[in-house]
Design a protein around this motif. Sequence first.
Motif, PDB file in Angstrom:
ATOM      1  N   ALA A  42      22.695  48.466 -45.168  1.00  0.00           N
ATOM      2  CA  ALA A  42      23.337  47.945 -43.959  1.00  0.00           C
ATOM      3  C   ALA A  42      24.303  48.961 -43.382  1.00  0.00           C
ATOM      4  CB  ALA A  42      24.070  46.637 -44.284  1.00  0.00           C
ATOM      5  N   ALA A  43      24.986  49.695 -44.259  1.00  0.00           N
ATOM      6  CA  ALA A  43      25.911  50.724 -43.800  1.00  0.00           C
ATOM      7  C   ALA A  43      25.159  51.832 -43.073  1.00  0.00           C
ATOM      8  CB  ALA A  43      26.692  51.292 -44.985  1.00  0.00           C
ATOM      9  N   VAL A  44      24.032  52.259 -43.629  1.00  0.00           N
ATOM     10  CA  VAL A  44      23.234  53.321 -43.016  1.00  0.00           C
ATOM     11  C   VAL A  44      22.760  52.895 -41.626  1.00  0.00           C
ATOM     12  CG1 VAL A  44      21.153  54.728 -43.248  1.00  0.00           C
ATOM     13  CG2 VAL A  44      22.484  54.128 -45.286  1.00  0.00           C
ATOM     14  N   LEU A  45      22.270  51.671 -41.512  1.00  0.00           N
ATOM     15  CA  LEU A  45      21.738  51.195 -40.241  1.00  0.00           C
ATOM     16  C   LEU A  45      22.820  51.088 -39.173  1.00  0.00           C
ATOM     17  CD1 LEU A  45      19.382  48.449 -41.690  1.00  0.00           C
ATOM     18  CD2 LEU A  45      18.675  50.597 -40.610  1.00  0.00           C
ATOM     19  N   GLY A  46      23.975  50.552 -39.537  1.00  0.00           N
ATOM     20  CA  GLY A  46      25.047  50.420 -38.565  1.00  0.00           C
ATOM     21  C   GLY A  46      25.593  51.764 -38.122  1.00  0.00           C
ATOM     22  N   VAL A  47      25.775  52.676 -39.067  1.00  0.00           N
ATOM     23  CA  VAL A  47      26.263  54.016 -38.723  1.00  0.00           C
ATOM     24  C   VAL A  47      25.253  54.735 -37.830  1.00  0.00           C
ATOM     25  CG1 VAL A  47      26.777  56.297 -39.675  1.00  0.00           C
ATOM     26  CG2 VAL A  47      27.777  54.251 -40.713  1.00  0.00           C
ATOM     27  N   GLU A  48      23.986  54.665 -38.197  1.00  0.00           N
ATOM     28  CA  GLU A  48      22.938  55.287 -37.382  1.00  0.00           C
ATOM     29  C   GLU A  48      22.976  54.760 -35.954  1.00  0.00           C
ATOM     30  OE1 GLU A  48      19.264  57.532 -36.632  1.00  0.00           O
ATOM     31  OE2 GLU A  48      20.757  57.646 -38.224  1.00  0.00           O
ATOM     32  N   ALA A  49      23.080  53.444 -35.803  1.00  0.00           N
ATOM     33  CA  ALA A  49      23.088  52.836 -34.468  1.00  0.00           C
ATOM     34  C   ALA A  49      24.310  53.252 -33.674  1.00  0.00           C
ATOM     35  CB  ALA A  49      23.023  51.320 -34.596  1.00  0.00           C
ATOM     36  N   ALA A  50      25.464  53.357 -34.327  1.00  0.00           N
ATOM     37  CA  ALA A  50      26.669  53.778 -33.619  1.00  0.00           C
ATOM     38  C   ALA A  50      26.514  55.191 -33.070  1.00  0.00           C
ATOM     39  CB  ALA A  50      27.878  53.680 -34.544  1.00  0.00           C
ATOM     40  N   TRP A  51      26.003  56.104 -33.913  1.00  0.00           N
ATOM     41  CA  TRP A  51      25.760  57.466 -33.438  1.00  0.00           C
ATOM     42  C   TRP A  51      24.755  57.475 -32.298  1.00  0.00           C
ATOM     43  CZ3 TRP A  51      28.968  61.142 -34.091  1.00  0.00           C
ATOM     44  CH2 TRP A  51      29.656  61.354 -35.291  1.00  0.00           C
ATOM     45  N   ARG A  52      23.693  56.729 -32.428  1.00  0.00           N
ATOM     46  CA  ARG A  52      22.635  56.725 -31.416  1.00  0.00           C
ATOM     47  C   ARG A  52      23.085  56.089 -30.104  1.00  0.00           C
ATOM     48  NH1 ARG A  52      18.055  59.853 -32.591  1.00  0.00           N
ATOM     49  NH2 ARG A  52      17.567  59.703 -34.818  1.00  0.00           N
ATOM     50  N   SER A  53      24.199  55.360 -30.137  1.00  0.00           N
ATOM     51  CA  SER A  53      24.710  54.708 -28.931  1.00  0.00           C
ATOM     52  C   SER A  53      25.738  55.561 -28.201  1.00  0.00           C
ATOM     53  CB  SER A  53      25.321  53.346 -29.281  1.00  0.00           C
ATOM     54  OG  SER A  53      24.343  52.502 -29.856  1.00  0.00           O
ATOM     55  N   GLY A  54      25.978  56.778 -28.680  1.00  0.00           N
ATOM     56  CA  GLY A  54      26.812  57.709 -27.933  1.00  0.00           C
ATOM     57  C   GLY A  54      28.270  57.746 -28.300  1.00  0.00           C
ATOM     58  N   THR A  55      28.638  57.256 -29.483  1.00  0.00           N
ATOM     59  CA  THR A  55      30.039  57.322 -29.866  1.00  0.00           C
ATOM     60  C   THR A  55      30.455  58.768 -30.130  1.00  0.00           C
ATOM     61  OG1 THR A  55      31.685  56.257 -31.285  1.00  0.00           O
ATOM     62  CG2 THR A  55      29.714  57.108 -32.377  1.00  0.00           C
ATOM     63  N   GLY A  56      31.765  59.042 -30.011  1.00  0.00           N
ATOM     64  CA  GLY A  56      32.248  60.388 -30.274  1.00  0.00           C
ATOM     65  C   GLY A  56      32.386  60.703 -31.750  1.00  0.00           C
ATOM     66  N   MET A  57      32.676  59.677 -32.554  1.00  0.00           N
ATOM     67  CA  MET A  57      32.823  59.872 -33.992  1.00  0.00           C
ATOM     68  C   MET A  57      32.634  58.537 -34.699  1.00  0.00           C
ATOM     69  SD  MET A  57      36.150  61.105 -36.261  1.00  0.00           S
ATOM     70  CE  MET A  57      36.415  62.606 -35.333  1.00  0.00           C
ATOM     71  N   VAL A  58      32.065  58.612 -35.878  1.00  0.00           N
ATOM     72  CA  VAL A  58      32.003  57.445 -36.765  1.00  0.00           C
ATOM     73  C   VAL A  58      32.788  57.774 -38.022  1.00  0.00           C
ATOM     74  CG1 VAL A  58      30.551  55.888 -38.113  1.00  0.00           C
ATOM     75  CG2 VAL A  58      29.723  56.756 -35.907  1.00  0.00           C
ATOM     76  N   ARG A  59      33.730  56.911 -38.351  1.00  0.00           N
ATOM     77  CA  ARG A  59      34.424  56.983 -39.637  1.00  0.00           C
ATOM     78  C   ARG A  59      33.860  55.879 -40.523  1.00  0.00           C
ATOM     79  NH1 ARG A  59      38.987  60.175 -39.563  1.00  0.00           N
ATOM     80  NH2 ARG A  59      39.967  60.580 -37.547  1.00  0.00           N
ATOM     81  N   TYR A  60      33.277  56.265 -41.643  1.00  0.00           N
ATOM     82  CA  TYR A  60      32.735  55.259 -42.553  1.00  0.00           C
ATOM     83  C   TYR A  60      33.621  55.135 -43.778  1.00  0.00           C
ATOM     84  CZ  TYR A  60      30.064  52.612 -45.806  1.00  0.00           C
ATOM     85  OH  TYR A  60      29.710  51.634 -46.707  1.00  0.00           O
TER      86      TYR A  60
END
Length: 283
Positions: A42-60
Amino acid sequence: MTAKDWTGRDAARALRRPTGDDDKYSRGVVGMRTGSARYPGAAVLGVEAAWRSGTGMVRYVGPARAQDLVLARRPETVTADGRVQAWVIGSGTDAAEREAAETAALRGILSGDVPVVADAGALDLVPAASAPVIVTPHARELARLREALGLTGTAASDEGERLRAAAATADALGGVVLSKGAVTIVAAPGGWVRRIETGTPWLATAGTGDVLGGVLGAVVAAAGAVGRTTLEDLAACAATAAWLHGTAGTAAAARLGVSGGPITALDVAEALPRVIAGLLGPQ
């Protein structure tokens, strides 16, 4: 009760195209406290989607196993705590298995000033939240949340009843409700209600809700970076994320033929950039 449809034109207005003056921070930073030892994907999927949606950075921030998988898939992800403009919590977690330290950390996020997208294993903590919140329950989760808020009646499958239930829940919660279904309902306190019908039955597969959480976190973080954090702003973000998610699912399925075909959650995430680019159009 009736609601307006949220359209692509509405979604385009809620998004922001980056400019030459932007950097990774001004485009929005989303923090994700998701996944668990039982459900690290679930973490992989959410992080992937955030990046693919154009965010500047993801902090996990999450369990070691999930963190390793996130970095293997998306090495650009930052695993150090720091400033964010939105949080996504609860995806891929189970409140019954949550340890005391994790409960304390989630309560800290929910008592802050940053908007929080709460799903699955974090929904039980939302009634006590003081942060601006967007909840993303499916029907059973919405019923449990309504019970916790002291609301009577059920969130029935009839669309009119679903609209009323989402609106009443938003009023009681003081936050935004995204009620997932074949038709997604988004409600904010005070009677703001919209419906989104852009998906496909092929989206009814494991992990697509985690993808939705990542999309929503990215959209909220981008809005937060420019100060658009009222509850109506957050409701527009939620409706936009639902529109993008459904449209990406439809696009992914359509690659397999006129009638569509089986897709996975990662297929949906990977379709997002083209959907967003098409929505924003040429400069």
